[in-house]
Design a protein around this motif. Sequence first.
Motif, short mmCIF file in Angstrom:
data_model
loop_
_atom_site.label_atom_id
_atom_site.label_comp_id
_atom_site.label_asym_id
_atom_site.label_seq_id
_atom_site.Cartn_x
_atom_site.Cartn_y
_atom_site.Cartn_z
N LEU A 27 0.84 -1.20 0.00
CA LEU A 27 0.00 0.00 0.00
C LEU A 27 0.88 1.25 0.00
O LEU A 27 1.87 1.32 0.73
N LEU A 28 0.49 2.22 -0.80
CA LEU A 28 1.20 3.50 -0.83
C LEU A 28 0.59 4.38 0.25
O LEU A 28 -0.61 4.70 0.19
N PRO A 29 1.36 4.77 1.25
CA PRO A 29 0.80 5.63 2.31
C PRO A 29 0.36 6.98 1.73
O PRO A 29 1.05 7.55 0.88
N TRP A 30 -0.78 7.48 2.20
CA TRP A 30 -1.28 8.75 1.69
C TRP A 30 -0.28 9.89 1.84
O TRP A 30 -0.13 10.69 0.92
N PRO A 31 0.45 10.01 2.96
CA PRO A 31 1.40 11.12 3.04
C PRO A 31 2.45 11.09 1.92
O PRO A 31 2.87 12.14 1.43
N VAL A 32 2.84 9.90 1.49
CA VAL A 32 3.79 9.80 0.37
C VAL A 32 3.10 10.24 -0.92
O VAL A 32 3.67 10.99 -1.72
N ALA A 33 1.88 9.78 -1.14
CA ALA A 33 1.13 10.18 -2.33
C ALA A 33 0.92 11.69 -2.35
O ALA A 33 1.04 12.34 -3.40
N ALA A 34 0.59 12.28 -1.20
CA ALA A 34 0.37 13.73 -1.12
C ALA A 34 1.65 14.49 -1.46
O ALA A 34 1.61 15.52 -2.15
N GLU A 35 2.80 13.99 -1.02
CA GLU A 35 4.08 14.62 -1.38
C GLU A 35 4.32 14.54 -2.88
O GLU A 35 4.79 15.50 -3.50
N LEU A 36 4.01 13.37 -3.47
CA LEU A 36 4.16 13.23 -4.91
C LEU A 36 3.24 14.21 -5.64
O LEU A 36 3.66 14.86 -6.61
N LEU A 37 1.99 14.32 -5.18
CA LEU A 37 1.05 15.26 -5.80
C LEU A 37 1.55 16.70 -5.70
O LEU A 37 1.43 17.48 -6.65
#
Length: 169
Positions: free
Chosen positions: A24-34
């Motif tokens: 699972l990709l943690p949301w904080p990592v996804a938010a940083e990517l965004l």
Amino acid sequence: MSPTAELLFRPEDATPMSTDEADLLPWPVAAELLAAVPKYWLATGRADGRPHVMPVLGVWLGGTLAVSSRPGSVKARNLRRDGDCVVTAATDGGDLVVEGTAVHVTGAARQRELAAAFAAKYDWRFGLRDGRVYDDSLPGSPEYAFFEITPAKGFGYGADGLTATRWRF
């Protein structure tokens, strides 16, 4: 509030996708990517139901994605009529899709915050006058509008092509 992360595929539907929760990709990592993406694709719906997709510049600020647009553009008219939209972005870490609802930002304090964020990310400086947003660097100082998209659901697809995460907000 942090969204719930879950595998996108059930084991019987997954082959060859991973069903290991460790992927699972943690949301904080996804938010940083965004936040780091230089360009996004915004999908809206026209009044007659046809889709409309356009590239936009945007900033991730305080759990929402804000995009800029000329107020008379098709995407701006679509968002004012129906805020439901989808934003996609490609990153080195994978592809991201965020479904959400957009609202036109009219408050002066939030407009100032967003203008500062656009200046920091893109060196794009907006002038703010009488509750409106302008690009004073262009002839005639054309008007712009900020729309803030609050995520409702998101999807992340790993660069490996074998991992997928869904986030429910």
